[in-house]
Design an enzyme around this catalytic site. Structure first.
Site, PDB file in Angstrom:
ATOM      1  CE1 TYR A 382      -4.197  -1.813   0.814  1.00 47.33           C
ATOM      2  CE2 TYR A 382      -2.616  -3.294   1.827  1.00 47.33           C
ATOM      3  CZ  TYR A 382      -3.883  -3.046   1.343  1.00 47.33           C
ATOM      4  OH  TYR A 382      -4.823  -4.034   1.377  1.00 47.33           O
ATOM      5  CG  HIS A 390      -8.623  -0.736  -3.419  1.00 46.97           C
ATOM      6  ND1 HIS A 390      -9.270  -1.672  -2.636  1.00 46.97           N
ATOM      7  CD2 HIS A 390      -9.584   0.102  -3.862  1.00 46.97           C
ATOM      8  CE1 HIS A 390     -10.567  -1.416  -2.617  1.00 46.97           C
ATOM      9  NE2 HIS A 390     -10.785  -0.340  -3.350  1.00 46.97           N
ATOM     10  CE  LYS A 439      -4.897  -5.499  -4.354  1.00 44.41           C
ATOM     11  NZ  LYS A 439      -6.203  -5.074  -4.824  1.00 44.41           N
TER      12      LYS A 439
END
Length: 482
Positions: A382, A390, A439
């Site tokens: 993070y 997120h 991601k």
């Protein structure tokens, strides 16, 4: 040349409906935006990236003599009132191979300054006490878990209402096709049939309803269930889903045979059930309510707080403080299941050393490192913390045996092949999951050093490990046509 503050208003005529009447929804006044509950000031709560109090120095400008005075005053302030260095207590549980923090002040400090650990009765942030007060009516604000549950209930209602509208459209389309085959004249409303794709189940834009429209439709027809049965029995699953209340609890629906039965209340059973005491006041109930939640730290987080920052003391079962060297040996033994005996020689590629080296590396670079088990990876990175955004990267730890020691004998080469065995199926699955949750997948290779008999200095032992990271991006043909 017009100024930037010029406002241009463009009015356009709205087309009338085919029947001459105004189109529904055009004359309605725009509703004011729904007031959202005020969020906490996370920027102020999590203003410290680590549980440390530092004394910043003002910048020194050589050609400005006033900056020298400010630096001297800052040093004097530090000598008069130095920053307080807090050390928080914790204890190691050998049954769960993890560290627990029970002090409420330490729990809030470790979570708010660095997002360390997770609540034992919560998903991430230790918020069990707030949710319990809300359940008992002692707190008016909604917690993050309750807001998530409310959104899930609204999304489920929307899906049920959309499924019902799709079934109605299919039934109407089948009636029109049957009437056309039999030669019966269609009604004026059937002149423009609904556009429905029966192959993939997608509907037109007119049949896509929002959550508010689904609520209005339910309010208009309260007797009609959201999942209505069809003759072919395709709505059984939707009926089971609709048997849930707003808070997510399941309800029991009895058959007509069971509902007609009469039950005789047994006096012996009824006497055992006592009514709850109603004389307790809210103040007394709040005093009796204790916080039963504690903060659970992983072994990597614990060793970083003890060795890297020096803000944590871990007590063993005999209530004695454990040193950093003893903690390192303990965590390395407990990284296996079952834990290794103290007499067993530990390998340099044990799971704790691999994970801690990576954790220490990225924590030192300023990332907030959290567990990534829910996405099938080792860690999530993070930028500031889970309450702000997120995770941006997902890490997978891979051991690398580049030292000549590991390729000298045949047995060591077989050991390396077993440790590095990965299939492209595994890589494809992990990469596909990270692409779905938006991601970036990072393959983190840790160079394993040869075994060492003694490692008195922890810093020299950790310095022997090298890290190489490789960012992997999934190639999508529709998005990469250039």
């Amino acid at each position: 040349m017009p100024s930037q503050n010029t406002t241009v208003t463009i009015s356009e005529s709205l087309p009338a409906a085919p029947d001459g009447h105004a189109e529904p929804g055009r004359d309605e006044k725009p509703r004011p935006p729904r007031a959202r509950p005020q969020r906490p000031n996370y920027g102020h709560i999590h203003r410290f990236p680590l549980p440390l109090e530092v004394h910043p120095l003002p910048p020194l400008i050589p050609h400005n003599p006033l900056s020298i005075i400010s630096v001297v005053l800052s040093y004097l302030t530090y000598l008069i009132s130095p920053p307080h260095h807090a050390v928080y207590p914790a204890y190691f549980d050998s049954a769960t191979s993890s560290v627990h923090v029970t002090d409420e002040k330490a729990i809030r400090a470790l979570w708010e300054m660095g997002f360390f650990g997770r609540g034992s009765l919560s998903r991430s942030e230790p918020s069990w006490l707030e949710r319990e007060k809300k359940r008992r009516g002692l707190l008016g604000d909604n917690t993050s878990e309750e807001a998530t549950g409310k959104r899930r209930v609204e999304r489920r209602e929307f899906k049920l209402e959309r499924a019902r509208k799709e079934r109605e459209a299919i039934a109407e389309r089948l009636k029109q096709e049957a009437a056309a085959r039999q030669g019966i004249a269609s009604s004026p409303d059937a002149a423009h049939p609904l556009s429905l794709d029966g192959v993939n189940g997608s509907t037109s834009a007119a049949e896509k309803f929002s959550v508010n429209q689904a609520k209005k439709s339910r309010a208009a027809n309260p007797s009609q269930p959201a999942a209505e049965e069809v003759k072919d029995g395709t709505a059984d699953k939707a009926e089971n889903v609709s048997g849930k209340t707003e808070n997510g609890a399941k309800t029991v629906r009895f058959s007509p045979v069971v509902e007609q039965k009469e039950f005789v209340v047994d006096s012996q059973v009824s006497t055992r059930l006592r009514e709850p005491e109603m004389g307790i006041r809210e103040e007394d109930e709040e005093e009796l309510l204790r916080n039963e939640e504690h903060l659970q730290l992983s072994n990597e987080e614990t060793f970083f707080l003890v060795y890297g920052l020096g803000v944590l003391q871990v007590f063993d079962e005999q209530k004695s403080v454990m040193s950093a060297g003893s903690l390192l040996t303990l965590f390395r033994r407990h990284s296996y299941f079952p834990p290794r005996d103290p007499s067993t020689v530990l390998e340099p590629d044990d799971p704790f050393m691999l994970s801690y080296v990576v954790y220490h590396h990225y924590r030192s670079l300023g990332w907030v490192v959290r567990s990534g088990v829910k996405f099938g990876v080792d860690y999530l990175l993070y930028n500031r913390g889970p309450v702000f955004s997120h995770a941006e990267f997902a890490l997978v730890i891979l051991p690398s045996y580049g030292n000549r020691y590991w390729s000298e004998t045949e047995s060591r080469r077989d050991y390396i092949s077993r440790k590095q065995a990965r299939s492209w199926w595994w890589l494809h699955c992990v990469n596909r999951v990270q692409a779905q949750v938006k991601k970036s997948l990072v393959l983190c290779y840790v160079d394993i050093p040869p075994p060492q008999s003694h490692h008195d200095d922890i810093g020299n032992h950790l310095r022997r490990y090298k890290i190489r990271d490789f960012a992997l991006k999934r190639w999508v043909p529709n998005r990469s046509r250039d």
